[in-house]
Design a protein around this motif. Structure first.
Motif, PDB file in Angstrom:
ATOM      1  N   LEU A 101       0.861  -1.179   0.000  1.00 34.45           N
ATOM      2  CA  LEU A 101       0.000   0.000   0.000  1.00 34.45           C
ATOM      3  C   LEU A 101       0.897   1.228   0.000  1.00 34.45           C
ATOM      4  CD1 LEU A 101      -2.497  -1.018   2.847  1.00 34.45           C
ATOM      5  CD2 LEU A 101      -2.506  -1.705   0.446  1.00 34.45           C
ATOM      6  N   VAL A 102       0.544   2.220  -0.785  1.00 34.56           N
ATOM      7  CA  VAL A 102       1.322   3.450  -0.879  1.00 34.56           C
ATOM      8  C   VAL A 102       0.397   4.622  -0.571  1.00 34.56           C
ATOM      9  CG1 VAL A 102       2.708   4.940  -2.385  1.00 34.56           C
ATOM     10  CG2 VAL A 102       2.869   2.444  -2.597  1.00 34.56           C
ATOM     11  N   ALA A 103       0.842   5.487   0.332  1.00 33.44           N
ATOM     12  CA  ALA A 103       0.018   6.616   0.766  1.00 33.44           C
ATOM     13  C   ALA A 103       0.304   7.858  -0.071  1.00 33.44           C
ATOM     14  CB  ALA A 103       0.264   6.903   2.245  1.00 33.44           C
ATOM     15  N   SER A 104       0.028   7.783  -1.354  1.00 30.33           N
ATOM     16  CA  SER A 104       0.154   8.959  -2.208  1.00 30.33           C
ATOM     17  C   SER A 104      -1.098   9.824  -2.027  1.00 30.33           C
ATOM     18  CB  SER A 104       0.279   8.535  -3.674  1.00 30.33           C
ATOM     19  OG  SER A 104      -0.914   7.925  -4.114  1.00 30.33           O
ATOM     20  N   PHE A 105      -1.025  11.064  -2.482  1.00 33.20           N
ATOM     21  CA  PHE A 105      -2.200  11.928  -2.425  1.00 33.20           C
ATOM     22  C   PHE A 105      -3.359  11.282  -3.171  1.00 33.20           C
ATOM     23  CE2 PHE A 105      -4.810  15.308  -4.351  1.00 33.20           C
ATOM     24  CZ  PHE A 105      -5.327  15.848  -3.197  1.00 33.20           C
ATOM     25  N   ARG A 106      -3.041  10.708  -4.313  1.00 32.89           N
ATOM     26  CA  ARG A 106      -4.057  10.042  -5.137  1.00 32.89           C
ATOM     27  C   ARG A 106      -4.740   8.914  -4.338  1.00 32.89           C
ATOM     28  NH1 ARG A 106      -2.559   6.226 -10.205  1.00 32.89           N
ATOM     29  NH2 ARG A 106      -4.681   5.651 -10.699  1.00 32.89           N
ATOM     30  N   ALA A 107      -3.938   8.139  -3.609  1.00 35.05           N
ATOM     31  CA  ALA A 107      -4.471   7.027  -2.816  1.00 35.05           C
ATOM     32  C   ALA A 107      -5.378   7.530  -1.695  1.00 35.05           C
ATOM     33  CB  ALA A 107      -3.326   6.211  -2.223  1.00 35.05           C
ATOM     34  N   LEU A 108      -4.916   8.536  -0.989  1.00 37.22           N
ATOM     35  CA  LEU A 108      -5.683   9.061   0.151  1.00 37.22           C
ATOM     36  C   LEU A 108      -6.983   9.705  -0.316  1.00 37.22           C
ATOM     37  CD1 LEU A 108      -2.682  10.522   2.165  1.00 37.22           C
ATOM     38  CD2 LEU A 108      -3.710   8.236   2.318  1.00 37.22           C
ATOM     39  N   GLN A 109      -6.900  10.389  -1.430  1.00 37.44           N
ATOM     40  CA  GLN A 109      -8.092  11.001  -2.016  1.00 37.44           C
ATOM     41  C   GLN A 109      -9.102   9.918  -2.420  1.00 37.44           C
ATOM     42  OE1 GLN A 109      -7.321  13.101  -5.702  1.00 37.44           O
ATOM     43  NE2 GLN A 109      -8.617  14.794  -5.017  1.00 37.44           N
ATOM     44  N   GLU A 110      -8.602   8.812  -2.963  1.00 35.43           N
ATOM     45  CA  GLU A 110      -9.477   7.717  -3.385  1.00 35.43           C
ATOM     46  C   GLU A 110     -10.160   7.068  -2.177  1.00 35.43           C
ATOM     47  OE1 GLU A 110     -11.288   5.079  -6.234  1.00 35.43           O
ATOM     48  OE2 GLU A 110     -10.570   7.141  -6.206  1.00 35.43           O
ATOM     49  N   ILE A 111      -9.440   6.903  -1.080  1.00 36.05           N
ATOM     50  CA  ILE A 111     -10.036   6.341   0.142  1.00 36.05           C
ATOM     51  C   ILE A 111     -11.191   7.236   0.604  1.00 36.05           C
ATOM     52  CG2 ILE A 111      -9.656   5.830   2.590  1.00 36.05           C
ATOM     53  CD1 ILE A 111      -6.692   5.162   1.764  1.00 36.05           C
ATOM     54  N   GLU A 112     -10.942   8.529   0.681  1.00 34.05           N
ATOM     55  CA  GLU A 112     -11.982   9.457   1.124  1.00 34.05           C
ATOM     56  C   GLU A 112     -13.160   9.484   0.148  1.00 34.05           C
ATOM     57  OE1 GLU A 112      -9.554  12.606   3.895  1.00 34.05           O
ATOM     58  OE2 GLU A 112      -9.964  13.207   1.827  1.00 34.05           O
ATOM     59  N   ARG A 113     -12.875   9.409  -1.153  1.00 30.68           N
ATOM     60  CA  ARG A 113     -13.943   9.420  -2.157  1.00 30.68           C
ATOM     61  C   ARG A 113     -14.822   8.183  -2.018  1.00 30.68           C
ATOM     62  NH1 ARG A 113     -15.658   7.107  -6.420  1.00 30.68           N
ATOM     63  NH2 ARG A 113     -13.929   5.656  -6.585  1.00 30.68           N
ATOM     64  N   VAL A 114     -14.208   7.021  -1.900  1.00 34.04           N
ATOM     65  CA  VAL A 114     -14.965   5.766  -1.806  1.00 34.04           C
ATOM     66  C   VAL A 114     -15.841   5.756  -0.554  1.00 34.04           C
ATOM     67  CG1 VAL A 114     -14.732   3.269  -1.410  1.00 34.04           C
ATOM     68  CG2 VAL A 114     -13.361   4.374  -3.175  1.00 34.04           C
ATOM     69  N   LEU A 115     -15.296   6.244   0.553  1.00 32.07           N
ATOM     70  CA  LEU A 115     -16.032   6.179   1.823  1.00 32.07           C
ATOM     71  C   LEU A 115     -16.892   7.409   2.104  1.00 32.07           C
ATOM     72  CD1 LEU A 115     -13.334   4.523   4.073  1.00 32.07           C
ATOM     73  CD2 LEU A 115     -15.400   3.475   3.114  1.00 32.07           C
ATOM     74  N   GLY A 116     -16.605   8.504   1.439  1.00 31.56           N
ATOM     75  CA  GLY A 116     -17.382   9.715   1.687  1.00 31.56           C
ATOM     76  C   GLY A 116     -17.116  10.322   3.052  1.00 31.56           C
ATOM     77  N   THR A 117     -15.948  10.058   3.602  1.00 38.49           N
ATOM     78  CA  THR A 117     -15.573  10.614   4.904  1.00 38.49           C
ATOM     79  C   THR A 117     -14.067  10.808   4.941  1.00 38.49           C
ATOM     80  OG1 THR A 117     -15.898  10.412   7.293  1.00 38.49           O
ATOM     81  CG2 THR A 117     -15.282   8.410   6.130  1.00 38.49           C
ATOM     82  N   GLY A 118     -13.606  11.541   5.953  1.00 41.55           N
ATOM     83  CA  GLY A 118     -12.187  11.850   6.065  1.00 41.55           C
ATOM     84  C   GLY A 118     -11.362  10.749   6.717  1.00 41.55           C
ATOM     85  N   LEU A 119     -10.059  10.834   6.497  1.00 43.78           N
ATOM     86  CA  LEU A 119      -9.133   9.836   7.034  1.00 43.78           C
ATOM     87  C   LEU A 119      -9.121   9.808   8.561  1.00 43.78           C
ATOM     88  CD1 LEU A 119      -6.137  10.411   4.597  1.00 43.78           C
ATOM     89  CD2 LEU A 119      -7.776   8.523   4.562  1.00 43.78           C
ATOM     90  N   LEU A 120      -9.240  10.977   9.186  1.00 45.14           N
ATOM     91  CA  LEU A 120      -9.230  11.009  10.654  1.00 45.14           C
ATOM     92  C   LEU A 120     -10.411  10.245  11.247  1.00 45.14           C
ATOM     93  CD1 LEU A 120      -8.037  14.617  11.505  1.00 45.14           C
ATOM     94  CD2 LEU A 120      -6.829  12.471  11.892  1.00 45.14           C
ATOM     95  N   GLU A 121     -11.562  10.371  10.630  1.00 45.04           N
ATOM     96  CA  GLU A 121     -12.740   9.641  11.109  1.00 45.04           C
ATOM     97  C   GLU A 121     -12.510   8.137  11.008  1.00 45.04           C
ATOM     98  OE1 GLU A 121     -16.261   8.510  12.695  1.00 45.04           O
ATOM     99  OE2 GLU A 121     -15.418  10.526  12.721  1.00 45.04           O
ATOM    100  N   ILE A 122     -11.948   7.700   9.903  1.00 43.81           N
ATOM    101  CA  ILE A 122     -11.670   6.276   9.720  1.00 43.81           C
ATOM    102  C   ILE A 122     -10.637   5.806  10.746  1.00 43.81           C
ATOM    103  CG2 ILE A 122     -10.898   4.504   8.088  1.00 43.81           C
ATOM    104  CD1 ILE A 122     -11.649   6.642   5.867  1.00 43.81           C
ATOM    105  N   LEU A 123      -9.604   6.616  10.961  1.00 47.72           N
ATOM    106  CA  LEU A 123      -8.565   6.273  11.934  1.00 47.72           C
ATOM    107  C   LEU A 123      -9.153   6.141  13.331  1.00 47.72           C
ATOM    108  CD1 LEU A 123      -5.632   5.791  12.777  1.00 47.72           C
ATOM    109  CD2 LEU A 123      -5.357   8.285  12.899  1.00 47.72           C
ATOM    110  N   HIS A 124     -10.004   7.079  13.731  1.00 44.71           N
ATOM    111  CA  HIS A 124     -10.627   7.018  15.063  1.00 44.71           C
ATOM    112  C   HIS A 124     -11.475   5.756  15.211  1.00 44.71           C
ATOM    113  CE1 HIS A 124      -9.102  10.800  16.367  1.00 44.71           C
ATOM    114  NE2 HIS A 124      -9.703  11.475  15.396  1.00 44.71           N
ATOM    115  N   ARG A 125     -12.213   5.404  14.181  1.00 43.57           N
ATOM    116  CA  ARG A 125     -13.033   4.180  14.231  1.00 43.57           C
ATOM    117  C   ARG A 125     -12.145   2.942  14.324  1.00 43.57           C
ATOM    118  NH1 ARG A 125     -18.209   4.105  12.809  1.00 43.57           N
ATOM    119  NH2 ARG A 125     -18.016   2.261  11.513  1.00 43.57           N
TER     120      ARG A 125
END
Length: 126
Positions: free
Chosen positions: A18-42
Motif C-alpha cells: 500500500l502506498v500513501a500517495s495523495f491520489r491514494a488518500l483522495q481515493e479512500i476518502e472518495r470511496v467512503l465519503g468521509t475523512g481519514l481522521l474519522e476512519i482512523l478514530h473508528r
C-alpha cells in the motif's frame, strides 16, 4: 524531505504494498465519503466496517504506481478477498497505515522540539 509511507500486507498468500500517495488518500476518502481522521478514530476503537477496511487497502493499492495493470485489484475484488479471510485480520494493518499517514513528519518535528528544549535547558544551567 517528504517520507514515502508504505505498508506491505499479505492477502491470500500474496504480498501487496500500500502506498500513501495523495491520489491514494483522495481515493479512500472518495470511496467512503468521509475523512481519514474519522476512519482512523473508528479503527482505533475497533469499530471499523468491512467497507472501510477494503477501501483503505484498495486506496493504498490504487496509489501504488509499481503495480502492473494486471496486478491491480478492483474495490470489489479487495472486498471479496478480505471477506474470505476475515476482514478484522486486516484491521491492524489498516490502523498502522492510517496512523503513519496522519503522523507523517510529526515525529521529526516533535524530536526537533525536544532537542531544542534540551539545548535551552543545558544553557540555562551552564
Amino acid at each position: 524531505m517528504p517520507v514515502k509511507i508504505t505498508k506491505t500486507i499479505n492477502i491470500n498468500d500474496k504480498e501487496y504494498t500500500l502506498v500513501a500517495s495523495f491520489r491514494a488518500l483522495q481515493e479512500i476518502e472518495r470511496v467512503l465519503g468521509t475523512g481519514l481522521l474519522e476512519i482512523l478514530h473508528r479503527a482505533k476503537r475497533k469499530d471499523i466496517k468491512i467497507t472501510e477496511v477494503a477501501a483503505v487497502i484498495y486506496g493504498g493499492l490504487y496509489g501504488n504506481k509499481d503495480l502492473k495493470k494486471h496486478e491491480r485489484l478492483s474495490f470489489e475484488q479487495v472486498g471479496e478477498l478480505i471477506a474470505e479471510h476475515g476482514f478484522m485480520k486486516y484491521a491492524p494493518d489498516v490502523l498502522l497505515f492510517l496512523s503513519d499517514v496522519v503522523m507523517a513528519g510529526h515525529e521529526e518535528q516533535t524530536a526537533g522540539e525536544e532537542t531544542g528544549k534540551a539545548t535551552e535547558a543545558s544553557r540555562d544551567h551552564a
